[in-house]
Scaffold this motif. Sequence first.
Motif, PDB file in Angstrom:
ATOM      1  N   GLY A 160     -15.712 -13.127   8.658  1.00  0.00           N
ATOM      2  CA  GLY A 160     -15.438 -14.009   7.238  1.00  0.00           C
ATOM      3  C   GLY A 160     -14.010 -14.373   7.636  1.00  0.00           C
ATOM      4  N   VAL A 161     -13.715 -13.145   8.731  1.00  0.00           N
ATOM      5  CA  VAL A 161     -11.624 -13.780   8.936  1.00  0.00           C
ATOM      6  C   VAL A 161     -11.315 -13.360  10.760  1.00  0.00           C
ATOM      7  CG1 VAL A 161      -9.484 -12.646   8.653  1.00  0.00           C
ATOM      8  CG2 VAL A 161     -10.896 -11.571   7.226  1.00  0.00           C
ATOM      9  N   ASP A 162     -10.829 -14.988  11.207  1.00  0.00           N
ATOM     10  CA  ASP A 162     -10.548 -15.330  12.450  1.00  0.00           C
ATOM     11  C   ASP A 162      -8.978 -14.938  12.572  1.00  0.00           C
ATOM     12  OD1 ASP A 162     -12.757 -16.418  12.224  1.00  0.00           O
ATOM     13  OD2 ASP A 162     -12.427 -17.995  11.375  1.00  0.00           O
ATOM     14  N   VAL A 163      -8.465 -14.984  11.752  1.00  0.00           N
ATOM     15  CA  VAL A 163      -6.647 -14.877  12.072  1.00  0.00           C
ATOM     16  C   VAL A 163      -6.391 -13.747  11.735  1.00  0.00           C
ATOM     17  CG1 VAL A 163      -4.710 -15.590  11.599  1.00  0.00           C
ATOM     18  CG2 VAL A 163      -6.470 -17.338  11.867  1.00  0.00           C
ATOM     19  N   TRP A 164      -5.687 -12.838  12.661  1.00  0.00           N
ATOM     20  CA  TRP A 164      -4.975 -11.621  11.899  1.00  0.00           C
ATOM     21  C   TRP A 164      -3.699 -11.524  12.404  1.00  0.00           C
ATOM     22  CZ3 TRP A 164      -8.243  -6.914  10.118  1.00  0.00           C
ATOM     23  CH2 TRP A 164      -9.683  -8.161  10.264  1.00  0.00           C
ATOM     24  N   GLN A 165      -2.838 -10.184  11.804  1.00  0.00           N
ATOM     25  CA  GLN A 165      -2.245 -10.054  11.927  1.00  0.00           C
ATOM     26  C   GLN A 165      -1.836  -8.900  12.549  1.00  0.00           C
ATOM     27  OE1 GLN A 165       1.147 -11.955  10.887  1.00  0.00           O
ATOM     28  NE2 GLN A 165      -0.014 -14.188   9.725  1.00  0.00           N
ATOM     29  N   ILE A 166      -1.174  -8.908  13.428  1.00  0.00           N
ATOM     30  CA  ILE A 166      -1.053  -7.867  14.074  1.00  0.00           C
ATOM     31  C   ILE A 166       0.661  -7.090  13.386  1.00  0.00           C
ATOM     32  CG2 ILE A 166      -0.643  -6.611  16.970  1.00  0.00           C
ATOM     33  CD1 ILE A 166      -2.015  -9.535  17.436  1.00  0.00           C
ATOM     34  N   TYR A 167       0.857  -5.210  13.764  1.00  0.00           N
ATOM     35  CA  TYR A 167       1.504  -4.602  12.542  1.00  0.00           C
ATOM     36  C   TYR A 167       1.781  -3.370  13.273  1.00  0.00           C
ATOM     37  CZ  TYR A 167      -1.271  -2.078   9.649  1.00  0.00           C
ATOM     38  OH  TYR A 167      -2.234  -0.877   8.282  1.00  0.00           O
ATOM     39  N   ARG A 168       2.562  -2.751  12.776  1.00  0.00           N
ATOM     40  CA  ARG A 168       2.933  -1.303  13.524  1.00  0.00           C
ATOM     41  C   ARG A 168       3.651  -0.828  11.936  1.00  0.00           C
ATOM     42  NH1 ARG A 168       6.251  -1.826  18.910  1.00  0.00           N
ATOM     43  NH2 ARG A 168       3.987  -2.290  19.186  1.00  0.00           N
ATOM     44  N   PRO A 169       3.240   0.242  11.743  1.00  0.00           N
ATOM     45  CA  PRO A 169       3.873   1.292  10.676  1.00  0.00           C
ATOM     46  C   PRO A 169       5.152   1.747  10.785  1.00  0.00           C
ATOM     47  CG  PRO A 169       1.388   1.805  11.439  1.00  0.00           C
ATOM     48  CD  PRO A 169       1.726   1.309  11.603  1.00  0.00           C
ATOM     49  N   ALA A 170       5.956   1.172  10.869  1.00  0.00           N
ATOM     50  CA  ALA A 170       7.394   1.815  10.601  1.00  0.00           C
ATOM     51  C   ALA A 170       7.542   3.565   9.950  1.00  0.00           C
ATOM     52  CB  ALA A 170       8.495   0.956  10.461  1.00  0.00           C
ATOM     53  N   ARG A 171       8.162   2.800   9.665  1.00  0.00           N
ATOM     54  CA  ARG A 171       9.648   4.506   8.007  1.00  0.00           C
ATOM     55  C   ARG A 171       8.111   4.235   6.859  1.00  0.00           C
ATOM     56  NH1 ARG A 171      13.498   3.903   4.660  1.00  0.00           N
ATOM     57  NH2 ARG A 171      14.004   1.831   4.969  1.00  0.00           N
TER      58      ARG A 171
END
Length: 343
Positions: free
Chosen positions: A169-180
Amino acid sequence: MIRIIFPLVLCIAGLLSGPAAAQGVALADDAPDTYTVVRGDTLWGISGRFLKQPWRWPEVWRLNRDQVRNPHLIYPGQIIMLDRSGPWLTVGRRVGGTQDEKLFPQVYSEALGQAVPSIPLHVIDPFLVQPLVVDQARVEGSATIVATETSRVYMGAGDTVFAKNVRDGVDVWQIYRPARPLERPGTREIIGYEVVHLGSARVSERGNPTTLEIINANEEIGVGDLMLPSERPTVFSYAPHAPEQEVNGQLVSIHRGVAETGSLNVVALDIGAKEGLERGHVLALYRDRGTADYTENGSREIYVLPEKRYGLAVVFRVFDHIAYALVMESDGPVTLGDRVRKP
Protein backbone atom coordinates in the motif's frame (compact mmCIF):
# COMPACT_ATOMS: atom_id res chain seq x y z
CA MET A 1 -8.37 34.52 -13.39
CA ILE A 2 -9.69 37.62 -11.62
CA ARG A 3 -9.93 37.81 -7.84
CA ILE A 4 -12.29 40.27 -6.16
CA ILE A 5 -10.54 41.95 -3.22
CA PHE A 6 -12.70 43.48 -0.50
CA PRO A 7 -11.36 46.09 1.94
CA LEU A 8 -9.92 44.34 4.99
CA VAL A 9 -9.96 46.36 8.19
CA LEU A 10 -7.12 45.58 10.58
CA CYS A 11 -8.17 47.10 13.91
CA ILE A 12 -5.60 48.03 16.53
CA ALA A 13 -5.44 49.26 20.14
CA GLY A 14 -8.72 50.95 21.10
CA LEU A 15 -10.79 48.96 18.62
CA LEU A 16 -9.61 45.62 19.93
CA SER A 17 -11.76 43.54 22.21
CA GLY A 18 -11.02 40.69 24.59
CA PRO A 19 -7.49 39.69 25.65
CA ALA A 20 -5.79 41.68 22.90
CA ALA A 21 -7.37 44.92 24.13
CA ALA A 22 -6.31 44.20 27.71
CA GLN A 23 -2.73 43.52 26.73
CA GLY A 24 -2.52 46.24 24.11
CA VAL A 25 -1.08 46.02 20.62
CA ALA A 26 1.28 48.96 20.15
CA LEU A 27 2.23 50.62 16.90
CA ALA A 28 5.89 50.67 15.92
CA ASP A 29 7.60 53.98 16.68
CA ASP A 30 8.32 54.56 12.98
CA ALA A 31 5.11 53.04 11.58
CA PRO A 32 4.55 54.39 8.03
CA ASP A 33 1.28 55.81 6.74
CA THR A 34 1.26 53.35 3.83
CA TYR A 35 3.19 50.36 2.59
CA THR A 36 2.92 48.64 -0.79
CA VAL A 37 3.23 44.88 -0.63
CA VAL A 38 5.94 43.43 -2.88
CA ARG A 39 6.83 39.92 -3.93
CA GLY A 40 8.99 38.26 -1.29
CA ASP A 41 7.24 39.94 1.64
CA THR A 42 5.94 37.93 4.58
CA LEU A 43 3.04 38.80 6.86
CA TRP A 44 5.49 38.82 9.75
CA GLY A 45 7.69 41.35 7.97
CA ILE A 46 4.80 43.54 6.83
CA SER A 47 3.29 43.57 10.32
CA GLY A 48 6.69 44.48 11.76
CA ARG A 49 6.54 47.76 9.87
CA PHE A 50 3.39 48.73 11.79
CA LEU A 51 3.47 46.77 15.08
CA LYS A 52 6.00 46.42 17.86
CA GLN A 53 5.00 42.76 18.14
CA PRO A 54 4.59 41.63 14.51
CA TRP A 55 3.54 38.08 15.40
CA ARG A 56 0.29 39.48 16.82
CA TRP A 57 -1.10 40.42 13.43
CA PRO A 58 -3.90 37.80 13.69
CA GLU A 59 -5.19 39.68 16.74
CA VAL A 60 -5.24 43.07 15.09
CA TRP A 61 -7.13 41.62 12.16
CA ARG A 62 -9.78 40.54 14.65
CA LEU A 63 -9.92 37.08 13.12
CA ASN A 64 -10.27 34.05 15.30
CA ARG A 65 -7.80 31.18 15.11
CA ASP A 66 -10.00 29.02 12.90
CA GLN A 67 -10.26 31.79 10.34
CA VAL A 68 -6.56 32.63 10.24
CA ARG A 69 -5.14 29.13 9.96
CA ASN A 70 -4.79 29.99 6.29
CA PRO A 71 -3.43 33.55 6.38
CA HIS A 72 -3.38 34.10 2.62
CA LEU A 73 -5.18 37.43 2.74
CA ILE A 74 -2.61 39.83 1.30
CA TYR A 75 -1.17 39.90 -2.22
CA PRO A 76 1.72 41.76 -3.88
CA GLY A 77 0.62 45.15 -5.22
CA GLN A 78 -1.89 45.79 -2.44
CA ILE A 79 -1.39 48.85 -0.25
CA ILE A 80 -1.58 48.71 3.55
CA MET A 81 -2.84 52.04 4.92
CA LEU A 82 -2.61 53.34 8.48
CA ASP A 83 -5.29 55.69 9.77
CA ARG A 84 -3.94 57.07 13.05
CA SER A 85 -7.29 58.51 14.14
CA GLY A 86 -8.48 55.02 15.08
CA PRO A 87 -5.99 53.78 14.68
CA TRP A 88 -6.66 51.01 12.18
CA LEU A 89 -5.18 49.56 9.04
CA THR A 90 -6.93 48.86 5.78
CA VAL A 91 -5.99 47.14 2.56
CA GLY A 92 -6.82 49.18 -0.54
CA ARG A 93 -5.31 50.87 -3.57
CA ARG A 94 -4.47 54.37 -4.69
CA VAL A 95 -7.31 56.24 -6.38
CA GLY A 96 -6.18 58.68 -9.05
CA GLY A 97 -2.89 59.16 -10.84
CA THR A 98 -0.74 61.28 -8.51
CA GLN A 99 1.12 60.50 -5.34
CA ASP A 100 -0.67 63.36 -3.57
CA GLU A 101 -4.12 61.88 -4.03
CA LYS A 102 -5.59 59.95 -1.16
CA LEU A 103 -5.80 56.24 -0.74
CA PHE A 104 -9.19 54.65 -0.26
CA PRO A 105 -10.26 51.13 0.61
CA GLN A 106 -12.58 49.84 -2.09
CA VAL A 107 -13.72 46.77 -3.94
CA TYR A 108 -11.47 46.16 -6.93
CA SER A 109 -10.17 43.34 -9.06
CA GLU A 110 -6.66 42.13 -9.76
CA ALA A 111 -4.98 39.16 -11.40
CA LEU A 112 -4.83 36.27 -8.95
CA GLY A 113 -1.22 35.77 -7.83
CA GLN A 114 0.61 34.05 -5.04
CA ALA A 115 -0.44 35.25 -1.61
CA VAL A 116 2.04 36.54 0.94
CA PRO A 117 3.07 33.75 3.37
CA SER A 118 3.24 34.09 7.15
CA ILE A 119 6.97 33.39 7.42
CA PRO A 120 9.78 32.67 4.90
CA LEU A 121 8.63 29.32 3.53
CA HIS A 122 11.75 28.72 1.43
CA VAL A 123 13.69 28.20 4.67
CA ILE A 124 11.41 25.52 6.12
CA ASP A 125 10.14 23.82 2.92
CA PRO A 126 12.76 21.02 3.08
CA PHE A 127 11.71 20.25 6.66
CA LEU A 128 7.99 19.83 5.91
CA VAL A 129 8.18 16.45 4.14
CA GLN A 130 11.45 14.88 5.24
CA PRO A 131 11.67 12.60 8.29
CA LEU A 132 13.40 14.66 10.97
CA VAL A 133 13.10 12.63 14.13
CA VAL A 134 12.06 9.08 15.04
CA ASP A 135 11.49 7.25 18.29
CA GLN A 136 12.72 3.76 19.07
CA ALA A 137 9.45 2.17 17.96
CA ARG A 138 9.67 3.77 14.50
CA VAL A 139 13.29 2.71 14.13
CA GLU A 140 12.38 -0.88 14.95
CA GLY A 141 9.38 -0.76 12.57
CA SER A 142 11.26 0.72 9.62
CA ALA A 143 11.95 -1.09 6.37
CA THR A 144 15.62 -1.92 5.83
CA ILE A 145 17.80 -2.02 2.72
CA VAL A 146 19.38 -5.50 2.66
CA ALA A 147 21.18 -5.54 -0.70
CA THR A 148 22.14 -3.50 -3.75
CA GLU A 149 22.10 -4.47 -7.40
CA THR A 150 25.76 -3.63 -8.06
CA SER A 151 28.98 -4.27 -6.22
CA ARG A 152 29.31 -0.61 -5.33
CA VAL A 153 29.08 0.06 -1.62
CA TYR A 154 26.86 3.13 -1.96
CA MET A 155 24.00 3.85 -4.33
CA GLY A 156 22.61 7.02 -5.93
CA ALA A 157 19.66 8.21 -8.00
CA GLY A 158 18.56 5.63 -10.59
CA ASP A 159 20.16 2.67 -8.81
CA THR A 160 18.26 -0.38 -7.59
CA VAL A 161 18.14 -1.59 -3.98
CA PHE A 162 16.36 -4.43 -2.21
CA ALA A 163 14.62 -4.05 1.15
CA LYS A 164 12.76 -6.08 3.76
CA ASN A 165 9.64 -5.15 5.74
CA VAL A 166 8.28 -2.96 2.92
CA ARG A 167 4.60 -3.01 3.66
CA ASP A 168 1.88 -3.11 1.02
CA GLY A 169 0.00 0.00 0.00
CA VAL A 170 3.01 2.34 0.10
CA ASP A 171 4.92 2.94 -3.13
CA VAL A 172 7.26 5.81 -2.22
CA TRP A 173 9.64 5.57 0.74
CA GLN A 174 11.95 8.04 2.46
CA ILE A 175 15.43 6.67 3.14
CA TYR A 176 17.12 7.74 6.34
CA ARG A 177 19.88 6.93 8.79
CA PRO A 178 19.50 7.47 12.55
CA ALA A 179 21.96 10.08 13.76
CA ARG A 180 22.34 11.09 17.38
CA PRO A 181 19.83 10.67 20.20
CA LEU A 182 18.03 13.75 21.49
CA GLU A 183 18.03 13.86 25.28
CA ARG A 184 15.85 15.89 27.61
CA PRO A 185 18.21 18.19 29.51
CA GLY A 186 18.58 17.30 33.15
CA THR A 187 17.01 13.83 33.08
CA ARG A 188 19.04 12.54 30.07
CA GLU A 189 15.82 10.83 28.90
CA ILE A 190 16.04 9.95 25.21
CA ILE A 191 13.02 11.58 23.55
CA GLY A 192 13.91 10.66 19.98
CA TYR A 193 16.60 10.27 17.39
CA GLU A 194 17.45 12.88 14.82
CA VAL A 195 17.82 11.36 11.40
CA VAL A 196 19.91 12.06 8.32
CA HIS A 197 17.58 12.20 5.33
CA LEU A 198 19.35 10.32 2.53
CA GLY A 199 16.78 10.36 -0.28
CA SER A 200 13.71 8.55 -1.54
CA ALA A 201 12.88 5.37 -3.47
CA ARG A 202 9.89 3.94 -5.35
CA VAL A 203 8.75 0.32 -5.33
CA SER A 204 9.28 -1.34 -8.71
CA GLU A 205 8.55 -4.96 -7.77
CA ARG A 206 6.95 -6.43 -4.67
CA GLY A 207 8.44 -9.48 -3.01
CA ASN A 208 10.66 -10.61 -0.18
CA PRO A 209 12.83 -8.63 -0.53
CA THR A 210 11.06 -5.82 -2.38
CA THR A 211 12.81 -4.13 -5.31
CA LEU A 212 13.00 -0.31 -5.28
CA GLU A 213 14.52 2.31 -7.53
CA ILE A 214 16.17 5.29 -5.88
CA ILE A 215 14.39 8.46 -7.04
CA ASN A 216 16.80 10.96 -5.53
CA ALA A 217 19.77 10.87 -3.20
CA ASN A 218 20.98 13.67 -0.95
CA GLU A 219 23.80 11.45 0.33
CA GLU A 220 25.20 8.01 -0.44
CA ILE A 221 22.75 5.16 0.27
CA GLY A 222 23.81 1.66 1.27
CA VAL A 223 22.95 -1.64 2.94
CA GLY A 224 21.53 -1.16 6.42
CA ASP A 225 19.92 2.20 5.76
CA LEU A 226 16.30 2.46 6.89
CA MET A 227 13.10 3.56 5.17
CA LEU A 228 9.81 5.11 6.24
CA PRO A 229 6.65 5.65 4.15
CA SER A 230 6.84 8.97 2.33
CA GLU A 231 4.72 11.66 3.96
CA ARG A 232 2.32 13.76 1.94
CA PRO A 233 3.60 17.30 1.40
CA THR A 234 2.15 19.78 3.86
CA VAL A 235 1.74 23.51 3.45
CA PHE A 236 2.64 25.68 6.41
CA SER A 237 -0.25 28.12 6.44
CA TYR A 238 -0.77 28.53 10.17
CA ALA A 239 -0.88 32.05 11.53
CA PRO A 240 1.44 32.85 14.44
CA HIS A 241 -0.23 32.77 17.86
CA ALA A 242 0.83 32.36 21.46
CA PRO A 243 0.20 29.05 23.28
CA GLU A 244 -2.77 29.13 25.62
CA GLN A 245 -0.88 27.17 28.27
CA GLU A 246 2.45 27.95 29.90
CA VAL A 247 5.46 26.50 28.07
CA ASN A 248 8.86 25.57 29.46
CA GLY A 249 11.29 23.90 27.09
CA GLN A 250 14.87 23.97 25.86
CA LEU A 251 16.80 23.93 22.60
CA VAL A 252 18.26 20.46 22.18
CA SER A 253 19.52 20.67 18.61
CA ILE A 254 20.41 23.19 15.92
CA HIS A 255 20.19 22.24 12.26
CA ARG A 256 23.54 21.21 10.76
CA GLY A 257 24.85 20.24 14.19
CA VAL A 258 26.32 23.59 15.20
CA ALA A 259 26.39 24.86 18.79
CA GLU A 260 24.85 28.26 18.06
CA THR A 261 22.94 30.00 15.30
CA GLY A 262 20.87 33.11 14.56
CA SER A 263 17.74 34.39 12.85
CA LEU A 264 16.05 32.37 10.07
CA ASN A 265 17.63 29.11 11.21
CA VAL A 266 15.94 25.92 12.39
CA VAL A 267 16.17 24.60 15.96
CA ALA A 268 14.73 21.55 17.74
CA LEU A 269 12.97 21.79 21.10
CA ASP A 270 12.51 19.15 23.81
CA ILE A 271 8.73 19.67 23.93
CA GLY A 272 6.09 18.69 21.40
CA ALA A 273 2.46 17.70 20.90
CA LYS A 274 2.30 15.82 24.21
CA GLU A 275 3.26 19.07 25.95
CA GLY A 276 0.61 21.07 24.05
CA LEU A 277 2.64 22.57 21.21
CA GLU A 278 1.11 23.01 17.78
CA ARG A 279 2.16 24.48 14.46
CA GLY A 280 2.09 28.26 14.47
CA HIS A 281 2.92 28.67 18.16
CA VAL A 282 5.22 31.61 18.84
CA LEU A 283 7.75 31.09 21.63
CA ALA A 284 10.07 33.55 23.33
CA LEU A 285 13.77 32.64 23.54
CA TYR A 286 15.61 33.11 26.85
CA ARG A 287 19.34 33.06 27.53
CA ASP A 288 20.83 31.94 30.86
CA ARG A 289 23.05 34.67 32.27
CA GLY A 290 24.58 32.38 34.88
CA THR A 291 25.60 33.47 38.37
CA ALA A 292 27.66 36.27 39.88
CA ASP A 293 29.92 36.18 42.95
CA TYR A 294 29.95 39.24 45.17
CA THR A 295 32.30 39.62 48.12
CA GLU A 296 31.96 42.36 50.73
CA ASN A 297 33.86 42.56 54.02
CA GLY A 298 35.03 39.00 53.59
CA SER A 299 31.50 37.68 53.08
CA ARG A 300 30.79 35.95 49.76
CA GLU A 301 27.37 36.01 48.14
CA ILE A 302 26.25 34.22 44.97
CA TYR A 303 23.47 35.70 42.87
CA VAL A 304 21.55 33.88 40.14
CA LEU A 305 21.21 36.43 37.37
CA PRO A 306 17.84 36.79 35.64
CA GLU A 307 17.43 35.22 32.22
CA LYS A 308 17.44 37.51 29.20
CA ARG A 309 14.63 37.35 26.69
CA TYR A 310 16.37 37.86 23.37
CA GLY A 311 14.26 36.53 20.52
CA LEU A 312 11.23 34.76 19.07
CA ALA A 313 10.72 31.48 17.21
CA VAL A 314 7.73 29.99 15.33
CA VAL A 315 6.94 26.28 15.63
CA PHE A 316 6.37 24.71 12.20
CA ARG A 317 6.54 20.94 12.76
CA VAL A 318 5.57 18.93 15.82
CA PHE A 319 6.26 15.38 16.99
CA ASP A 320 5.25 13.75 20.29
CA HIS A 321 8.04 15.20 22.45
CA ILE A 322 10.02 17.25 19.94
CA ALA A 323 9.17 20.31 17.87
CA TYR A 324 11.03 22.19 15.16
CA ALA A 325 10.92 25.98 15.11
CA LEU A 326 12.24 28.76 12.90
CA VAL A 327 14.06 31.57 14.71
CA MET A 328 12.41 34.79 13.53
CA GLU A 329 14.12 37.39 15.73
CA SER A 330 17.34 37.18 17.71
CA ASP A 331 19.36 39.70 19.68
CA GLY A 332 22.60 37.75 19.74
CA PRO A 333 23.43 34.06 19.23
CA VAL A 334 20.87 31.29 19.67
CA THR A 335 22.58 28.59 21.73
CA LEU A 336 21.92 24.98 22.72
CA GLY A 337 20.31 24.85 26.14
CA ASP A 338 18.52 28.20 25.77
CA ARG A 339 14.95 28.07 27.04
CA VAL A 340 11.63 28.72 25.29
CA ARG A 341 8.52 30.03 27.00
CA LYS A 342 5.17 31.58 26.24
CA PRO A 343 5.81 35.11 24.90
